[in-house]
Structure formats: C-alpha cells, structure tokens
Motif scaffolding. Structure first.
Motif, PDB file in Angstrom:
ATOM      1  N   THR A  10      56.237  33.765  18.963  1.00 35.34           N
ATOM      2  CA  THR A  10      57.165  32.949  19.729  1.00 35.34           C
ATOM      3  C   THR A  10      56.421  31.784  20.361  1.00 35.34           C
ATOM      4  O   THR A  10      55.187  31.779  20.453  1.00 35.34           O
ATOM      5  N   ARG A  11      57.186  30.822  20.830  1.00 32.93           N
ATOM      6  CA  ARG A  11      56.582  29.655  21.486  1.00 32.93           C
ATOM      7  C   ARG A  11      55.828  30.085  22.731  1.00 32.93           C
ATOM      8  O   ARG A  11      54.728  29.586  23.003  1.00 32.93           O
ATOM      9  N   GLU A  12      56.380  31.022  23.497  1.00 32.51           N
ATOM     10  CA  GLU A  12      55.721  31.488  24.716  1.00 32.51           C
ATOM     11  C   GLU A  12      54.420  32.216  24.398  1.00 32.51           C
ATOM     12  O   GLU A  12      53.436  32.109  25.145  1.00 32.51           O
ATOM     13  N   SER A  55      52.983  23.098  31.925  1.00 37.75           N
ATOM     14  CA  SER A  55      54.199  22.371  31.533  1.00 37.75           C
ATOM     15  C   SER A  55      53.874  21.296  30.496  1.00 37.75           C
ATOM     16  O   SER A  55      54.624  21.103  29.526  1.00 37.75           O
ATOM     17  N   ALA A  85      53.226  22.999  27.209  1.00 40.40           N
ATOM     18  CA  ALA A  85      54.458  23.450  26.565  1.00 40.40           C
ATOM     19  C   ALA A  85      55.105  22.310  25.778  1.00 40.40           C
ATOM     20  O   ALA A  85      55.600  22.515  24.655  1.00 40.40           O
ATOM     21  N   GLU A  86      55.107  21.111  26.345  1.00 40.80           N
ATOM     22  CA  GLU A  86      55.676  19.968  25.628  1.00 40.80           C
ATOM     23  C   GLU A  86      54.861  19.647  24.371  1.00 40.80           C
ATOM     24  O   GLU A  86      55.420  19.350  23.302  1.00 40.80           O
ATOM     25  N   VAL A 117      52.968  21.730  22.625  1.00 43.72           N
ATOM     26  CA  VAL A 117      53.165  22.799  21.634  1.00 43.72           C
ATOM     27  C   VAL A 117      54.499  22.626  20.926  1.00 43.72           C
ATOM     28  O   VAL A 117      54.595  22.767  19.698  1.00 43.72           O
ATOM     29  N   GLU A 118      55.524  22.305  21.692  1.00 42.64           N
ATOM     30  CA  GLU A 118      56.854  22.117  21.100  1.00 42.64           C
ATOM     31  C   GLU A 118      56.831  20.974  20.073  1.00 42.64           C
ATOM     32  O   GLU A 118      57.361  21.095  18.959  1.00 42.64           O
ATOM     33  N   GLN A 119      56.192  19.881  20.428  1.00 41.11           N
ATOM     34  CA  GLN A 119      56.137  18.723  19.537  1.00 41.11           C
ATOM     35  C   GLN A 119      55.255  19.008  18.317  1.00 41.11           C
ATOM     36  O   GLN A 119      55.577  18.616  17.197  1.00 41.11           O
ATOM     37  N   LEU A 135      54.611  21.988  16.921  1.00 44.32           N
ATOM     38  CA  LEU A 135      55.290  22.934  16.037  1.00 44.32           C
ATOM     39  C   LEU A 135      56.370  22.230  15.225  1.00 44.32           C
ATOM     40  O   LEU A 135      56.584  22.552  14.047  1.00 44.32           O
ATOM     41  N   LYS A 136      57.048  21.282  15.838  1.00 43.86           N
ATOM     42  CA  LYS A 136      58.098  20.546  15.124  1.00 43.86           C
ATOM     43  C   LYS A 136      57.505  19.660  14.041  1.00 43.86           C
ATOM     44  O   LYS A 136      57.985  19.630  12.898  1.00 43.86           O
ATOM     45  N   SER A 192      54.137  29.679  14.456  1.00 41.08           N
ATOM     46  CA  SER A 192      55.357  30.335  14.935  1.00 41.08           C
ATOM     47  C   SER A 192      55.963  31.223  13.849  1.00 41.08           C
ATOM     48  O   SER A 192      56.989  31.846  14.073  1.00 41.08           O
TER      49      SER A 192
END
Length: 640
Positions: free
Chosen positions: A133-135, A217, A220-221, A223-225, A227-228, A275
């Motif tokens: 998971t992302r977390e 924080s 997290a941004e 990682v989100e970017q 992974l996308k 992921s």
C-alpha cells in the motif's frame, strides 16, 4: 480464371532434360526416383526458386534494393505458380540462444502467460507476495536514518533502446527538471543525445528530501507522484555526497564519446519499492512482471552470471591440480606458474591460519574446507594477515577472493590469444551455478502458473507439457485473461506431437537438433499458421522417423493439403507414395542418365509402367532383401 494446375515447360536446371509437367493444385504430390535423378532439381531449384524470384519481384523497388536479385531458373515457362515455402532437411542454425520454444514461438506465448496470470513468490522465503500500500511504502522510507538525503525517482524506461528526445521534452513540459540516466543524475534541459542502439535506464527525479519526522507530508506527495509516473514503482536513492545529485556535464552524466553508458555504484544502494509486488516478511520489493522478465535474451530477465546462456565457462578444480602429490606452495595449482613470492605467501599463510591447515601439506591430504578456501576464497569473511619484517610484525586485514578469482582476472585481461588459450586449458563448460541451466534470473523463476515455474514447464517433454496445459485450472478472472494464449499453446504443442516430436523439450537448443527434427518443427509451425493457397515443398520428411510416427506425419501433410495448399514431397518412402494423390517418378537413372519423367499418375498408373523402377518395387517384382546377419548392437557400460 484461376488455374487448377501448375504447368512447367522446358525445365533444364542441372541434369533435367527439357522436362514438361502439369501438377494439380490442392493435392499431395510425391516426387520419387533413384538418387540423383533430378527430383530435387525440379522441386527446389526450379519450382521453389522461381516462386521466390517472383515474390521478390512483387515487392517495391525500395525493398528489393536490400534483398538483391535471384537468378531465374533454366526453364521456358511456369504458369499457375503459388507462393512457395520450402521446408528442407537442414539444421535450425548454430545460435545457442535458439531453442525449440523460441523457434516455434511457444516461448513467446509462455512469457505472456506467466506475465499476465503468474503468481509472484518471494525469491528468499518462497512465500506468495502481495501488493504494498501507499502507506506501507511511506513507512518503509521513513525508516531510513535521520538526516539521510534521498532522491525519489520514478522509473520510466527500463533497459530499452532509443534516443528518448520526446520523453525528455515531455517531462520538461510537466515541470520536471532532472533525471537519472544510466545511473547518473543530469539536467533534462542539458542531457546529451542518447545512443539509439544502446539499452538505457531512465528515472525521473521527483523530489530531493532530507529524512526527518517533519518531512512525512512532503514525502507522501512525492511517493504519490512517483507511483503515478512510474506505473506503480518508485526508487529511493540515498545520497552519500552532493556529487550523487549534481552532475550536468555529459561526461559526468555517464556518457562516453561513443554514447555508451558507464556503470555507477549509486544504483547498488537503490531501494526499489512497488505498489504491486512486495514481500512484507523479507522486506523486498519486485517490479511488476512483464513478458521481457521471462526472456533469457533480454537484460531484464536473463541470468546475469551466464548472460542467459545457462552454461558458464570457468576454471575446473580437477583440471587446475594435475598432480595432487604437490603442496600448494610447490604450485599444485599449475596455472599459477611462477614461484610464490613473499607478499603472496604471507596472504596465503593468513588464510591457512584462519582456516586451520598447513600450506606444506600435499594437496590430496588437505581437508575439503582448505581446498575450497584456497580455490574459491572466504567470501566476505575478514582475515588478519601478518607481515614479518626486521622492525616487527605488521598486521592488516581484508577479504580473500581465492585463486580461481585471480585466474579469472588474468584470463579476462589477457591480450594475447596464446595466453588466453593457456588458461582455457584449465577451464570447462558447465552448468551455470546461479540459474542451474535455466537461463533466467531469480525473480523470473519465482513466478508460478499452476504451481510450476516457466523453467519447469520448458524442461518437460512436449507431450507432458501439452498434458499440463490441458489440465491447467485457473480462476475465472485468469481464465478470461489467458483464454487466447492457452488456445495457441495447446494448438502448437498438439502440432508438434502430430509430427512425432513429443519427446523433445522446449528448452532443447537449436544446434542439437537433427535436420529431420528441424524440418518437422518448421512443418508444425506451418500447420499452425493456417495459410491457404501455398505451395509447400518438403525434402524427405520421413527420414529418421520411427514407423509408428510416419502415419502421424502423413496425417499432418494431408491436413496441410485439406486447408487448400499444394504439397510436394520429395520422398522414397512407400507409405508416403500410397498416401499421395499423384506420384511423379524421375529417372530412369542418376546423373546424365536421369532428368526425365519415367511415370506420372496415381499409384496404379505407376505400378503399370514397366520402365519405372519405383513401379517394379511397388508391384513386388523387386525387393530389398532383409540381411541374414545384422551388426551387433554395442552397449556402452554405465559409469559407476
């Protein structure tokens, strides 16, 4: 209106004597006659050669300039000729990377099957792995020591060729400034042109962070970017210095003047997180399986130790010590050649003291652990060495790679063929110690379908492999994904069984196949292709076949004919003649005494022709006598 016959007038190729013949299309036709009578000259050097020449002439002038021109066979006229495919008695080539699986394209379908429905297992603990998971990814990165500087990277190109100018421009438009290209961080605006014929790895730099409790924080941004952009995968590179992140010059960026990428140690510290696939027990992440992962011809999937060959050419311990009555210091290991000097001797004495043996002991009396330590080293074990001199004893430490590692380096650096040949006397080709002959890396061999790895499937005989896929049970989702792939796999395996090749394995290399086996493999591929209106010409396909398999081969030829093709077989086999729709008997003798058509028609017409030698055997007037005495079969004694 389409012609129903192939008409040949005035064929004079080789020993053919102005032969004129009409061959019915859509039939199984057997060319027979004594050896050297001209049947191969008519089939291959006239019909097939003219078919190939006409095919090349049908191409554009641009394409023809790369293919050259074929000479026109010595014939007056050929009409009604279809596109021709010759399947001759010859081996499939000498490329050791070609296997039965790659020749028949079964390997390609296996790669797709394992990539799409295979279940990844951990390469360490062998447990099925689940998606992170992302977390969980963020928590794993937060475990890095405080004040550690890291780069968050998104992999966009993995081991692919190309210049990627458009990719760099697109990344700049999206607001990214830097990328890691082949292991070096460069500015996207100043990146050097990449060599189009070299495989590259490109990762976009998403963010540069210093690990602390307050960075979560922002992490997290990133990682989100990442992974996308990286399709579910990101790379964390810890930075040991500012130079790891700053490098704008082309040469510093890892490019030589010829465009070849240089290796870098920064990638060895990378933390790969996905992921999709990760083992929580071993804390190891994997990239998503792709068809390239299961190809031993791709850097993504091949075993790096043997480069996807399955074998290694390395020093053999038995060859290194021809006289085990010598001690190590007396050069029991022969290719060490020169007397061991003081410096090397103190290194070997340190190893002997660490393991616990005497260097003066003759080789055959040394314990196994002592031989293993001297030959293969002690790995990462720290050894203390003592150098005695007039001022006392100087102690220093280090690892010991072993004598074989030293000899490998000498063989690799040898510039003289004579020196290289000397070391190769003590080397032997054997199974790769890492992949055990399977050719693929650990991640590829950890993916399973129906409880079997791709190496296990390829090691099965074709008949067992066909039975495995017939009984394979998948869940409803996997069944929908794999329905077309399984259909192709089952069909191609069945065709190989139909031509009598059920005993082969998919991992069998092409150079080890006989000419008959190669011909029947190509025949099975043509049956699977399902072409219509083609002229197939085969050269004695029954050679080397057991009598029980000849019927299955003839059924395959009849199936080709029933699809709407014309099949011409150059053959001496009686069973083939009886199955043929028409027989053309060449003769009456070999060489200059042949080159004529003695008889032409169905089986009964050939029997009625008195001057046909083939007809005489078919009528029973002549026969090949069974030998009264046969040579005894020599049996080799099994070792041990």
């Amino acid at each position: 209106m389409e012609s129903h016959t192939i008409k040949v007038k005035g064929a004079r190729e080789h020993n053919l004597q102005n032969v004129t013949l009409e061959i019915p299309r859509g039939k199984l036709v057997c060319f027979t006659g004594v050896s050297g009578s001209g049947k191969s000259s008519f089939a291959f050097d006239t019909l097939f050669a003219e078919g190939q020449r006409r095919y090349l002439e049908s191409l554009s002038s641009y394409a023809r300039q790369f293919l050259g021109q074929l000479a026109k066979p010595d014939v007056d006229q050929i009409t009604g000729l279809s596109p021709a495919i010759a399947i001759q008695q010859k081996s499939s080539g000498w490329n050791p990377r070609s296997t039965v699986g790659t020749i028949t394209q079964i390997q390609d379908y296996l790669r797709v099957l394992f990539a799409r429905v295979g279940r990844q297992h951990c390469t360490k603990c062998n447990r099925p792995i689940s998606a992170q998971t992302r977390e969980h990814i963020i928590a794993r990165i937060m475990e890095l020591p405080a004040d550690t500087k890291v780069l968050i990277l998104a992999p966009v190109v993995r081991g692919q060729k190309g210049e990627y100018r458009d990719l760099f421009e697109d990344m700049i438009r999206q607001g990214f400034a830097r990328a890691r290209v082949d292991g070096r961080v460069v500015s996207l605006s100043d990146v050097s042109p990449l060599a189009r014929n070299i495989r590259h790895n490109i990762e976009i730099v998403i963010d540069r962070l210093t690990m602390s409790p307050t960075v979560r924080s922002r992490l997290a941004e990133a990682v989100e970017q990442a992974l996308k952009l990286g399709d579910g995968t990101l790379i964390v590179q810890p930075l040991s210095s500012e130079n790891d992140a700053k490098s704008d010059s082309p040469r510093a960026a890892g490019f030589s003047p010829r465009g070849r990428a240089k290796s870098t140690s920064a990638q060895s510290r990378d933390l790969l997180l996905s992921s999709h696939y990760a083992c929580p027990t071993c804390d190891v992440s994997f990239e998503r399986p792709s068809p390239q992962l299961f190809s031993f011809n791709s850097p993504t999937g091949m075993c790096l130790t043997c480069d996807g060959m399955g074998t290694s050419f390395d020093f053999d311990a038995d060859l290194l010590v021809p006289d085990p009555r010598k001690s190590f210091l007396k050069l029991a290991i022969e290719p060490m050649r020169t007397r061991i000097g003081k410096w090397r001797r103190h290194i070997y004495r340190g190893v002997a003291a660490h393991v616990g043996f005497d260097l003066k002991t003759v080789w055959h009396k040394l314990p196994a652990k002592a031989k293993r330590a001297l030959l293969y080293g002690l790995g990462a074990t720290h050894v203390t060495y003592e150098w005695r001199w007039s001022g006392g004893v100087w102690r220093h430490g280090g690892t010991f790679p072993g004598v074989i590692a030293e000899l490998r380096e000498k063989h690799r650096k040898a510039k003289s063929n004579f020196v290289r040949a000397y070391y190769e006397k003590y080397m032997r080709k054997g199974e790769c110690p890492d992949c055990k002959g399977g050719r693929l890396n650990a991640q590829a061999t950890a993916v399973r379908v129906g409880g079997e790895t791709i190496n296990n499937v390829c090691a099965k005989s074709i008949v067992d492999c066909a039975a495995f896929f017939e009984k394979l049970v998948l869940d409803p989702t996997e069944t929908i994904i794999a329905v077309d792939v399984l259909k192709e796999l089952r069909g191609r395996l069945k065709f190989l069984c139909d031509v009598g090749l059920e005993y082969l394995t998919l991992e069998r290399t092409a150079p080890t196949l006989s000419g008959g086996e190669s011909q029947r493999i190509r025949l099975a591929s043509q049956i699977g292709a399902g072409l219509v209106g083609v002229l197939y010409i085969l050269d004695e396909p029954s050679v080397g076949l057991h009598a029980r398999d000849n019927k299955r081969l003839l059924d395959s030829l009849c199936r080709l004919r029933d699809l709407g093709n014309t099949v011409i077989v150059v053959e001496h086999d009686e069973q083939t003649m009886r199955a043929a729709d028409e027989i053309v008997d060449f003769g009456p003798g070999p060489g200059v005494r042949g080159g004529k058509i003695v008889a032409h028609g169905d089986l009964e017409q050939i029997k009625k022709t008195s001057r046909s030698i083939t007809g005489q055997y078919l009528r029973g007037e002549k026969e090949i006598a069974v030998p009264k005495e046969r040579r005894p079969v020599s049996r080799r004694k099994k070792d041990g």
